[in-house]
Design a protein around this motif. Structure first.
Motif, mmCIF file in Angstrom:
data_model
loop_
_atom_site.group_PDB
_atom_site.id
_atom_site.type_symbol
_atom_site.label_atom_id
_atom_site.label_comp_id
_atom_site.label_asym_id
_atom_site.label_seq_id
_atom_site.Cartn_x
_atom_site.Cartn_y
_atom_site.Cartn_z
ATOM 1 N N GLU A 161 0.788 -1.247 0.000
ATOM 2 C CA GLU A 161 0.000 0.000 0.000
ATOM 3 C C GLU A 161 0.811 1.284 0.000
ATOM 4 O O GLU A 161 0.253 2.375 0.132
ATOM 5 C CB GLU A 161 -0.980 -0.007 1.174
ATOM 6 C CG GLU A 161 -1.903 -1.211 1.202
ATOM 7 C CD GLU A 161 -2.310 -1.726 -0.181
ATOM 8 O OE1 GLU A 161 -2.745 -0.920 -1.019
ATOM 9 O OE2 GLU A 161 -2.179 -2.936 -0.424
ATOM 10 N N HIS A 162 2.119 1.190 -0.168
ATOM 11 C CA HIS A 162 2.906 2.402 -0.403
ATOM 12 C C HIS A 162 2.907 2.790 -1.878
ATOM 13 O O HIS A 162 3.398 3.866 -2.230
ATOM 14 C CB HIS A 162 4.349 2.211 0.075
ATOM 15 C CG HIS A 162 4.525 2.362 1.551
ATOM 16 N ND1 HIS A 162 4.236 3.534 2.216
ATOM 17 C CD2 HIS A 162 4.960 1.491 2.499
ATOM 18 C CE1 HIS A 162 4.488 3.384 3.511
ATOM 19 N NE2 HIS A 162 4.914 2.159 3.710
ATOM 20 N N VAL A 212 -5.825 5.570 4.450
ATOM 21 C CA VAL A 212 -5.485 4.439 3.598
ATOM 22 C C VAL A 212 -5.629 3.180 4.448
ATOM 23 O O VAL A 212 -5.950 3.253 5.631
ATOM 24 C CB VAL A 212 -4.045 4.556 3.027
ATOM 25 C CG1 VAL A 212 -3.943 5.695 2.048
ATOM 26 C CG2 VAL A 212 -3.025 4.725 4.147
ATOM 27 N N ASP A 213 -5.377 2.032 3.859
ATOM 28 C CA ASP A 213 -5.473 0.784 4.606
ATOM 29 C C ASP A 213 -4.552 -0.220 3.947
ATOM 30 O O ASP A 213 -3.970 0.040 2.902
ATOM 31 C CB ASP A 213 -6.914 0.267 4.608
ATOM 32 C CG ASP A 213 -7.428 0.031 3.200
ATOM 33 O OD1 ASP A 213 -7.202 -1.071 2.654
ATOM 34 O OD2 ASP A 213 -8.034 0.949 2.618
ATOM 35 N N GLY A 214 -4.430 -1.377 4.548
ATOM 36 C CA GLY A 214 -3.589 -2.420 3.987
ATOM 37 C C GLY A 214 -2.263 -2.529 4.715
ATOM 38 O O GLY A 214 -2.118 -2.071 5.855
ATOM 39 N N TYR A 215 -1.263 -3.110 4.025
ATOM 40 C CA TYR A 215 0.004 -3.434 4.667
ATOM 41 C C TYR A 215 1.184 -3.041 3.789
ATOM 42 O O TYR A 215 1.052 -2.915 2.568
ATOM 43 C CB TYR A 215 0.054 -4.934 4.973
ATOM 44 C CG TYR A 215 -1.041 -5.379 5.900
ATOM 45 C CD1 TYR A 215 -0.876 -5.326 7.282
ATOM 46 C CD2 TYR A 215 -2.273 -5.805 5.397
ATOM 47 C CE1 TYR A 215 -1.896 -5.709 8.136
ATOM 48 C CE2 TYR A 215 -3.298 -6.190 6.241
ATOM 49 C CZ TYR A 215 -3.107 -6.138 7.614
ATOM 50 O OH TYR A 215 -4.122 -6.498 8.458
ATOM 51 N N VAL A 228 -0.422 -0.082 7.057
ATOM 52 C CA VAL A 228 -0.153 1.233 6.476
ATOM 53 C C VAL A 228 -1.324 2.143 6.827
ATOM 54 O O VAL A 228 -2.477 1.817 6.553
ATOM 55 C CB VAL A 228 0.022 1.154 4.951
ATOM 56 C CG1 VAL A 228 0.134 2.561 4.350
ATOM 57 C CG2 VAL A 228 1.252 0.335 4.595
ATOM 58 N N MET A 229 -1.001 3.272 7.448
ATOM 59 C CA MET A 229 -2.008 4.260 7.824
ATOM 60 C C MET A 229 -1.521 5.631 7.368
ATOM 61 O O MET A 229 -0.413 5.766 6.852
ATOM 62 C CB MET A 229 -2.220 4.239 9.341
ATOM 63 C CG MET A 229 -2.743 2.897 9.847
ATOM 64 S SD MET A 229 -2.810 2.801 11.667
ATOM 65 C CE MET A 229 -1.060 2.658 12.030
ATOM 66 N N ALA A 230 -2.353 6.629 7.573
ATOM 67 C CA ALA A 230 -1.986 7.980 7.143
ATOM 68 C C ALA A 230 -0.699 8.460 7.818
ATOM 69 O O ALA A 230 0.056 9.245 7.245
ATOM 70 C CB ALA A 230 -3.134 8.949 7.432
ATOM 71 N N LYS A 231 -0.416 7.979 9.031
ATOM 72 C CA LYS A 231 0.777 8.407 9.753
ATOM 73 C C LYS A 231 2.008 7.546 9.444
ATOM 74 O O LYS A 231 3.100 7.819 9.954
ATOM 75 C CB LYS A 231 0.510 8.411 11.252
ATOM 76 C CG LYS A 231 -0.473 9.485 11.701
ATOM 77 C CD LYS A 231 -0.567 9.551 13.210
ATOM 78 C CE LYS A 231 -1.485 10.683 13.647
ATOM 79 N NZ LYS A 231 -0.956 12.004 13.265
ATOM 80 N N GLU A 291 5.043 11.361 6.056
ATOM 81 C CA GLU A 291 3.833 10.595 6.323
ATOM 82 C C GLU A 291 3.021 10.378 5.050
ATOM 83 O O GLU A 291 2.915 11.278 4.200
ATOM 84 C CB GLU A 291 2.976 11.308 7.371
ATOM 85 C CG GLU A 291 3.596 11.331 8.762
ATOM 86 C CD GLU A 291 2.666 11.930 9.806
ATOM 87 O OE1 GLU A 291 1.560 12.372 9.429
ATOM 88 O OE2 GLU A 291 3.050 11.943 10.999
ATOM 89 N N VAL A 292 2.466 9.195 4.914
ATOM 90 C CA VAL A 292 1.620 8.872 3.768
ATOM 91 C C VAL A 292 0.494 9.895 3.626
ATOM 92 O O VAL A 292 0.127 10.298 2.520
ATOM 93 C CB VAL A 292 1.045 7.448 3.918
ATOM 94 C CG1 VAL A 292 -0.061 7.184 2.904
ATOM 95 C CG2 VAL A 292 2.154 6.407 3.781
ATOM 96 N N GLY A 293 -0.042 10.348 4.756
ATOM 97 C CA GLY A 293 -1.142 11.302 4.731
ATOM 98 C C GLY A 293 -0.836 12.599 4.022
ATOM 99 O O GLY A 293 -1.741 13.267 3.523
#
Length: 420
Positions: free
Chosen positions: A87-88, A253-256, A263-266, A275-277
């Motif tokens: 999920e990246h 977001v979600d997943g791994y 994987v989360m927004a942080k 941060e992904v967010g």
């Protein structure tokens, strides 16, 4: 602990990467701006005015001259397994594209990254002007696969070793078909979670284009080719359209990840350590762009309950989403799990009539579109591709193309009857 370890990994990769390209050129690492002083519009490259196209080509040629294309190829290759098959994928590549665009703007502040809409000429990419000498050239020459026409004519590269820029079409003189936009939008309409959407797009239209062009484009150092950034800008646009259908998608977001950590927004993006967010809004701080045929995201704060990440492990294995390859390959759905409802066109096998050609003389004049070919097994193994998902997506797009062909034949028959 996990965050600290990720930072150490990022530092190690940066040191290795910088050490590798330092002898060739200074590769800038600009920081994202805290605010947007202007928001630019990314356009389909074939719609650019002559002056805009000339500006873009002039800018990327200068980036190549400075060795920056080698730098992007090296970076992408070094961390390939951290940014593919998990999920990246979308957020990291959005950040990567913005890095590219920011370096473009160091050369020319007015330069903007366009996207390549490969779905326009999906049935026969050889007719796509983007793959012509007027834009970025086509197949490599038979003797050595070097690109010898277009804006990247006779480009050299120093990564991973000194050579020419290469393309080697999958079928010698043909790429094979790509995905039609209808199939892409069907995925948009049926994917509920980020993990579902990412997996279907990455293992579907994304991979088909890379494998179709071949040569450097089917490797993890593909960013040595400018087409990589226009291809991924199209994928980014597809993601942005899917996000626009639900406000939650601008926040979570979600997943791994590759290590099976959530994987989360942080969560921190590999290499960049951001941060992904921060990458979930195209017009957010530091990104500052929108796409030409999509509305600018207008975000409201979601309710607290809406911030809870979806359980990607359950959602992405739900057997109701796909026709299974065979019972042993499909995990059982957890007891009590509520299976989302999706349109039958996505999950229901095509009937025999869908594939049957009409026998009338009029329909014989309509030549069926060919579906995109399946991904190559050896390439999938090398590229960390989800083989089962790729096979599902191949069946899925075959069904969509069969529907398109059926509708075309029916339309031809109707036209013939009107004329009679």
């Amino acid at each position: 602990m996990v965050g600290r370890l990720l930072r150490y990994v990022c530092i190690f990769v940066v040191v290795a990467f910088v050490g590798e390209v330092a002898a060739k050129s200074v590769f800038p690492m600009p920081q994202l701006d805290a605010v947007c002083t202007r928001t630019v519009v990314r356009k389909d490259i074939v719609t650019l005015a002559p002056a805009e196209l000339e500006r873009f080509i002039r800018t990327v040629k200068e980036m190549h001259r400075r060795g920056w294309m080698d730098g992007f190829g090296s970076m992408h290759n070094h961390i390939s397994h951290q940014i593919h098959g998990n999920e990246h994928f979308f957020a990291w590549h959005r950040r990567f594209l913005r890095h590219f665009e920011m370096l473009m703007q160091e050369i020319d502040p007015e330069a903007i990254l366009p996207y390549w809409n490969w779905a326009t000429h999906w049935q026969n990419p050889l007719t796509d002007p983007v793959l012509s000498s007027a834009y970025f050239g086509g197949n490599g020459r038979p003797s050595d696969n070097c690109v010898v026409d277009g804006a990247e004519e006779r480009w050299g590269r120093n990564y991973p070793k000194r050579n020419c820029l290469t393309r080697k079409y999958r079928y010698g003189t043909s790429t094979g078909a790509f995905w039609p936009m209808r199939a892409v939008r069907d995925v948009m309409n049926t994917a509920v979670t980020h993990a579902q959407f990412r997996s279907r797009i990455e293992n579907g239209p994304h991979g088909i284009v890379h494998l179709g062009l071949g040569g450097d484009f089917e490797t993890m150092w593909a960013p040595v080719d400018v087409l990589f950034f226009m291809h991924h800008a199209m994928l980014d646009k597809v993601w942005a359209e899917w996000q626009s259908r639900d406000q939650i998608r601008f926040h979570s977001v979600d997943g791994y990840d590759a290590s099976r950590q959530p994987v989360m927004a942080k969560s921190l993006m590999p290499f960049y350590g951001e941060e992904v967010g921060t990458a979930l809004l195209t017009n957010g701080p530091g990104y500052c762009y929108i796409y030409d045929d999509l509305p600018a995201p207008v975000v409201v704060n979601p309710k607290r309950a809406a911030r809870v990440a979806f359980n990607a492990e359950l959602n992405t294995t739900s057997a109701e989403y796909y026709r299974p390859l065979a019972p042993p390959l499909m995990p059982a759905v957890a007891a009590g799990h509520i299976i989302p409802t999706v349109p039958a066109r996505f999950v229901k096998p095509a009937g025999k009539a869908l594939f049957a050609k009409e026998e009338s003389p009029e329909s014989a004049l309509i030549e069926d579109f060919a579906p995109p070919p399946p991904l190559n097994e050896s390439w999938m193994a090398k590229m960390n591709v989800d083989v089962e998902e790729a096979e599902r997506m191949n069946r899925f797009v075959n069904n969509v193309v069969a529907q398109i062909n059926s509708e075309r034949r029916q339309g031809s028959n109707a036209d013939a009857q009107d004329q009679n």
